[in-house]
Design an enzyme around this catalytic site. Structure first.
Site, short mmCIF file in Angstrom:
data_model
loop_
_atom_site.label_atom_id
_atom_site.label_comp_id
_atom_site.label_asym_id
_atom_site.label_seq_id
_atom_site.Cartn_x
_atom_site.Cartn_y
_atom_site.Cartn_z
N GLN A 72 14.64 49.73 41.59
CA GLN A 72 14.76 48.21 41.96
C GLN A 72 15.34 47.24 40.94
O GLN A 72 15.67 47.78 39.65
CB GLN A 72 13.35 47.72 42.24
CG GLN A 72 12.71 48.35 43.53
CD GLN A 72 11.36 47.75 43.73
OE1 GLN A 72 10.32 48.21 43.75
NE2 GLN A 72 11.45 46.49 44.50
N HIS A 73 15.60 45.95 41.26
CA HIS A 73 15.91 45.05 40.51
C HIS A 73 17.60 44.96 39.89
O HIS A 73 17.87 43.91 39.36
CB HIS A 73 14.96 44.81 39.11
CG HIS A 73 13.50 44.95 39.45
ND1 HIS A 73 12.95 44.28 40.69
CD2 HIS A 73 12.44 45.73 39.12
CE1 HIS A 73 11.66 44.53 40.69
NE2 HIS A 73 11.21 45.51 39.76
N ASP A 236 12.43 52.03 45.06
CA ASP A 236 12.09 53.34 44.94
C ASP A 236 10.47 53.17 45.14
O ASP A 236 9.83 54.41 45.51
CB ASP A 236 12.38 53.76 43.40
CG ASP A 236 12.00 52.83 42.41
OD1 ASP A 236 11.51 51.72 42.73
OD2 ASP A 236 12.49 52.96 41.53
#
Length: 479
Positions: A72-73, A236
């Site tokens: 992520q991110h 995830d």
């Protein structure tokens, strides 16, 4: 008649893994390939690793549907031609810590952010990386025509990346950007503008948010993938939750590169302290998370220091008494996110002549790692998230010391599922869901679990609570 096969991809910080499963969830094939180290990576490396992992898994010619779970991110900034503007800044790149502080202040404080998005900006969130880009590389920020996350970008490439019209994401990954209202399911372009210090963000493309179980697109016919139905994918942690079949009341503690405490909630969470991020899951519910920057690499570093492998590290730790003769490791070796101390360093406290043994040091490392995760578990309870069953997963869940010491530190029995590729499995389950066209994901058999129980040792957490603030900040670095 040929059986129906689906594929799930886990494009994580460290590697790309591909599972191919049949309609019942049974594993048919598997492949993997490494990703480069570092906290900024050219996304082309993810695509290259995907090709190697797919080939190792026997290809996709007989696969009907595919979905991607991803770290992520990470900020993937694209120009008007769809080209990557600069290497992606990953979730664990803490150079945007100052940008996070500035953004919190710019909106009027942490409570305003929690209400707007469900999360308070910390260095890991995409919104802070965009602010860092605007402040440190304004020429690159000015070129942005679209912003994607790692899983969005890979799904887009699989579709052929012909235009931004096929750039898609899902609620779970969008909820980790810092400019998505998780409770209402909508982007906040005013927060995107705040991050980029630009007023003209209406023209910036953000991935279309595809609903759970919905078709996200088709594979690239020019690359021989035209037969593939693409699922929306997931972040995830949401992918792992889907792979494990989590329901409200379940809490999973995952010890991989980071440490993650995640739970399924029917209601959105808005924590103004920032300890719990109010993310979405992959099924239409919510996935509150508490994340530490320091996971398995704490054990890796201790094993290197003692000159042993992980099995011997575990043996040493289990040979020591609970409490490690007064030793406490505060494991902020890479800074920390829970609590939000991005420039902190770790500390080893309570040293004595009697306590300075290899066994006590190993025990303190395991107890310190678990104590940091216990902070996340406590933060969940503080937000009213139900905690009825705790599961332990991730690479470090294979450590016998982690398994046996966890219930003593966490104060609750711990279930350890059989080792598996939970993120990739969740993505594969989503792909099967997309094919089925049903309201709920297919009921796949989850892995067998082993339950570990032990008497709690509250003195470990009490001592940790007294000492965890005794840290030294590393000098701030740029670049």
């Amino acid at each position: 008649m040929a059986e129906t096969l689906v594929a799930g991809i886990d494009s994580s910080t460290q590697s790309c893994k591909v599972v191919v499963r049949d309609a019942t969830g049974a594993l048919r094939r598997f492949g993997q390939a490494p990703h480069p180290d570092g906290t900024e990576v050219d996304p082309a490396a993810w695509w290259d690793a995907l090709q190697v992992a797919v080939a190792a898994a026997g290809g996709l010619d007989d696969v009907a549907a595919l979905a991607v779970g991803g770290q992520q991110h990470g900020m993937v900034a694209l120009d008007g031609d769809g080209e990557v503007i600069r290497p992606a800044l990953l979730w664990n790149d803490t150079r945007s810590a100052g940008a996070a502080d500035d953004l919190v202040a710019d909106l009027g404080g942490a409570a305003a952010w929690a209400e707007a998005t469900g999360s308070v900006p910390v260095a890991s969130l995409t919104v802070t990386k965009l602010r860092w880009l605007a402040d440190h590389e304004p020429e690159n920020a000015a070129r942005i025509a679209a912003v994607a996350l790692p899983h969005d970008w890979l799904t887009w490439r699989l579709s052929g990346a012909a235009s931004f019209d096929t750039l898609v994401t899902d609620r779970s990954d969008a909820s980790g950007t810092g400019y998505f209202d998780t409770a209402r399911g909508a982007y906040r372009r005013d927060l995107l503008a705040l991050a980029l210090r630009r007023d003209d963000v209406e023209g910036i493309v953000l991935p279309r948010v595809v609903g759970p179980g919905a078709v996200a697109g088709q594979g690239d016919s020019g690359a021989g993938l035209g037969h593939l139905v693409l699922g929306p994918g997931a972040g995830d942690n949401a992918g792992a939750a889907l792979g494990l079949g989590m329901v409200p009341g379940d809490v999973v503690i995952s010890i991989g590169t980071s440490g993650v405490v995640s739970a399924i909630s029917r209601e959105p969470v808005q924590d103004p302290s920032g300890l719990v991020t109010g993310f979405a899951d992959a099924t239409g519910q919510f996935l509150p998370l508490a994340v530490t920057l320091n996971g398995s690499r704490v054990l890796d570093a201790a094993a290197r220091l003692l000159g042993v492998d992980h099995a011997e590290l575990a043996r040493l730790a289990l040979a020591a008494e609970p409490g490690a003769a007064g030793l406490t490791l505060v494991p902020y070796l890479e800074g920390e996110r829970t609590p939000n101390l991005p420039r902190a360093t770790g500390s080893l406290l309570g040293l004595s002549l009697a306590g300075m043994t290899r066994e006590n040091l190993a025990r303190a490392v395991v107890e310190g790692l678990l104590s940091g995760l216990s902070d996340g578990l406590a933060a969940m309870r503080d937000q009213g998230v139900p905690v009825e069953r705790v599961r332990l997963i991730g690479g470090s869940a294979r450590s016998e010391a982690v398994r046996r010491i966890a219930p003593t530190v966490l104060g609750t029995p711990v279930e350890v599922p059989e080792p598996g590729e939970y993120v990739a499995d969740g993505a594969a389950r989503q792909a099967a869901w997309v094919l089925a066209g049903t309201d709920e994901p297919p009921a796949w058999t989850t892995s067998k679990v082993t339950t570990f129980e032990a008497d709690p040792t509250p003195v470990v957490l009490e001592r940790y609570a007294e000492r965890r603030h005794l840290v030294v900040e590393r000098p701030e670095v740029s670049g």
